[in-house]
Write a protein that holds these residues in place. Structure first.
Motif, short mmCIF file in Angstrom:
data_model
loop_
_atom_site.label_atom_id
_atom_site.label_comp_id
_atom_site.label_asym_id
_atom_site.label_seq_id
_atom_site.Cartn_x
_atom_site.Cartn_y
_atom_site.Cartn_z
N HIS A 29 -81.38 -3.44 -115.74
CA HIS A 29 -80.30 -2.72 -116.41
C HIS A 29 -79.05 -3.59 -116.34
O HIS A 29 -78.55 -3.88 -115.27
CB HIS A 29 -80.04 -1.36 -115.74
CG HIS A 29 -79.04 -0.54 -116.48
ND1 HIS A 29 -79.36 0.12 -117.64
CD2 HIS A 29 -77.74 -0.29 -116.23
CE1 HIS A 29 -78.29 0.74 -118.08
NE2 HIS A 29 -77.29 0.51 -117.24
N HIS A 30 -78.60 -4.02 -117.51
CA HIS A 30 -77.40 -4.84 -117.60
C HIS A 30 -76.21 -3.93 -117.88
O HIS A 30 -76.30 -3.01 -118.68
CB HIS A 30 -77.56 -5.89 -118.70
CG HIS A 30 -76.52 -6.94 -118.67
ND1 HIS A 30 -75.33 -6.82 -119.34
CD2 HIS A 30 -76.48 -8.14 -118.03
CE1 HIS A 30 -74.60 -7.90 -119.13
NE2 HIS A 30 -75.28 -8.72 -118.34
N HIS A 31 -75.07 -4.19 -117.22
CA HIS A 31 -73.93 -3.28 -117.33
C HIS A 31 -73.32 -3.24 -118.73
O HIS A 31 -72.70 -2.27 -119.11
CB HIS A 31 -72.85 -3.65 -116.30
CG HIS A 31 -72.20 -4.96 -116.54
ND1 HIS A 31 -72.81 -6.16 -116.24
CD2 HIS A 31 -70.99 -5.26 -117.06
CE1 HIS A 31 -71.99 -7.15 -116.56
NE2 HIS A 31 -70.89 -6.65 -117.05
N LYS A 32 -73.53 -4.27 -119.55
CA LYS A 32 -72.99 -4.27 -120.91
C LYS A 32 -74.05 -4.03 -121.98
O LYS A 32 -73.78 -3.44 -123.01
CB LYS A 32 -72.30 -5.60 -121.22
CG LYS A 32 -71.00 -5.81 -120.49
CD LYS A 32 -70.34 -7.06 -120.97
CE LYS A 32 -69.02 -7.28 -120.24
NZ LYS A 32 -68.39 -8.53 -120.66
N HIS A 33 -75.25 -4.52 -121.72
CA HIS A 33 -76.27 -4.48 -122.76
C HIS A 33 -77.31 -3.39 -122.56
O HIS A 33 -78.21 -3.26 -123.37
CB HIS A 33 -76.98 -5.84 -122.82
CG HIS A 33 -76.05 -6.99 -123.04
ND1 HIS A 33 -75.39 -7.18 -124.24
CD2 HIS A 33 -75.64 -7.98 -122.23
CE1 HIS A 33 -74.64 -8.25 -124.16
NE2 HIS A 33 -74.77 -8.76 -122.94
N GLY A 34 -77.23 -2.62 -121.51
CA GLY A 34 -78.23 -1.59 -121.26
C GLY A 34 -79.49 -2.18 -120.68
O GLY A 34 -79.45 -3.12 -119.89
N GLU A 35 -80.63 -1.64 -121.09
CA GLU A 35 -81.90 -2.13 -120.57
C GLU A 35 -82.27 -3.47 -121.21
O GLU A 35 -82.18 -3.63 -122.42
CB GLU A 35 -83.01 -1.12 -120.85
CG GLU A 35 -82.92 0.11 -119.98
CD GLU A 35 -84.13 1.01 -120.15
OE1 GLU A 35 -84.90 0.82 -121.10
OE2 GLU A 35 -84.28 1.89 -119.31
N VAL A 36 -82.66 -4.40 -120.37
CA VAL A 36 -83.09 -5.71 -120.82
C VAL A 36 -84.49 -5.96 -120.27
O VAL A 36 -84.72 -5.86 -119.07
CB VAL A 36 -82.12 -6.82 -120.33
CG1 VAL A 36 -82.62 -8.18 -120.74
CG2 VAL A 36 -80.72 -6.57 -120.85
N LYS A 48 -85.94 -12.81 -123.10
CA LYS A 48 -85.28 -11.54 -122.80
C LYS A 48 -84.95 -10.85 -124.11
O LYS A 48 -84.50 -11.48 -125.06
CB LYS A 48 -83.99 -11.76 -122.02
CG LYS A 48 -84.21 -12.30 -120.64
CD LYS A 48 -82.93 -12.42 -119.88
CE LYS A 48 -83.21 -12.97 -118.48
NZ LYS A 48 -82.03 -12.98 -117.65
N THR A 74 -87.52 -8.55 -119.64
CA THR A 74 -87.80 -9.97 -119.50
C THR A 74 -89.32 -10.14 -119.44
O THR A 74 -89.98 -9.48 -118.65
CB THR A 74 -87.18 -10.53 -118.21
OG1 THR A 74 -85.79 -10.25 -118.22
CG2 THR A 74 -87.40 -12.02 -118.09
N GLY A 108 -84.21 -6.52 -125.88
CA GLY A 108 -84.01 -5.10 -125.63
C GLY A 108 -85.30 -4.30 -125.73
O GLY A 108 -85.34 -3.12 -125.38
#
Length: 135
Positions: free
Chosen positions: A45-52, A71, A54, A73
């Motif tokens: 979970h990225h704070h700007k992009h949401g779920e990422v 990587k 990989t 979404g």
């Protein structure tokens, strides 16, 4: 080809498993030497992009291994990116081995054999013995 799937922070669904196995399984047609594929899928979970998602893949071949990571979404999109990267890598290795075979054919001229540096001579002997074993 054996395909191993592992996940982290993510539960692998059957449709995604089938999709990944189909996409990565297609890579076996590029090279007969592909022995095993290890695929890692993780969700962060990225704070700007949401779920990422990989997705990393490593293909084990007879003489070397090829790996790629992507990587995205969506895990399906990451699978497509990794497949394209691995295809490019396998094409690179295939072209490299073909050019070595062509050079080997050119080097079999007896006049040129006497002028080979020691390192190339060892490589040539190794290639010739490998060809003898295959026949």
């Amino acid at each position: 080809m054996t395909i191993q799937l592992s996940t982290k922070n993510f539960e692998l669904t059957q449709p995604l498993r089938d999709y990944v196995e189909e996409k990565i399984g297609r890579l076996a047609r590029f090279d007969d030497e592909v022995i095993m594929a290890h695929i890692r899928v993780s969700r962060d979970h990225h704070h700007k992009h949401g779920e990422v998602f990989t997705l990393g893949a490593t293909l084990k071949l007879l003489n070397h291994s090829v790996s790629a990571e992507a990587k995205a979404g969506d895990p399906y999109a990451a699978t497509d990116i990794v497949q394209e990267k691995l295809e490019r890598e396998l094409e690179h290795w295939r072209g490299r081995s073909e050019s070595r075979r062509r050079r080997l054919g050119k080097m079999l001229n007896p006049r040129q054999l006497s002028r080979l540096p020691q390192r190339q001579w060892r490589w040539l002997r190794k290639q010739l013995s490998r060809q003898d074993r295959e026949e």
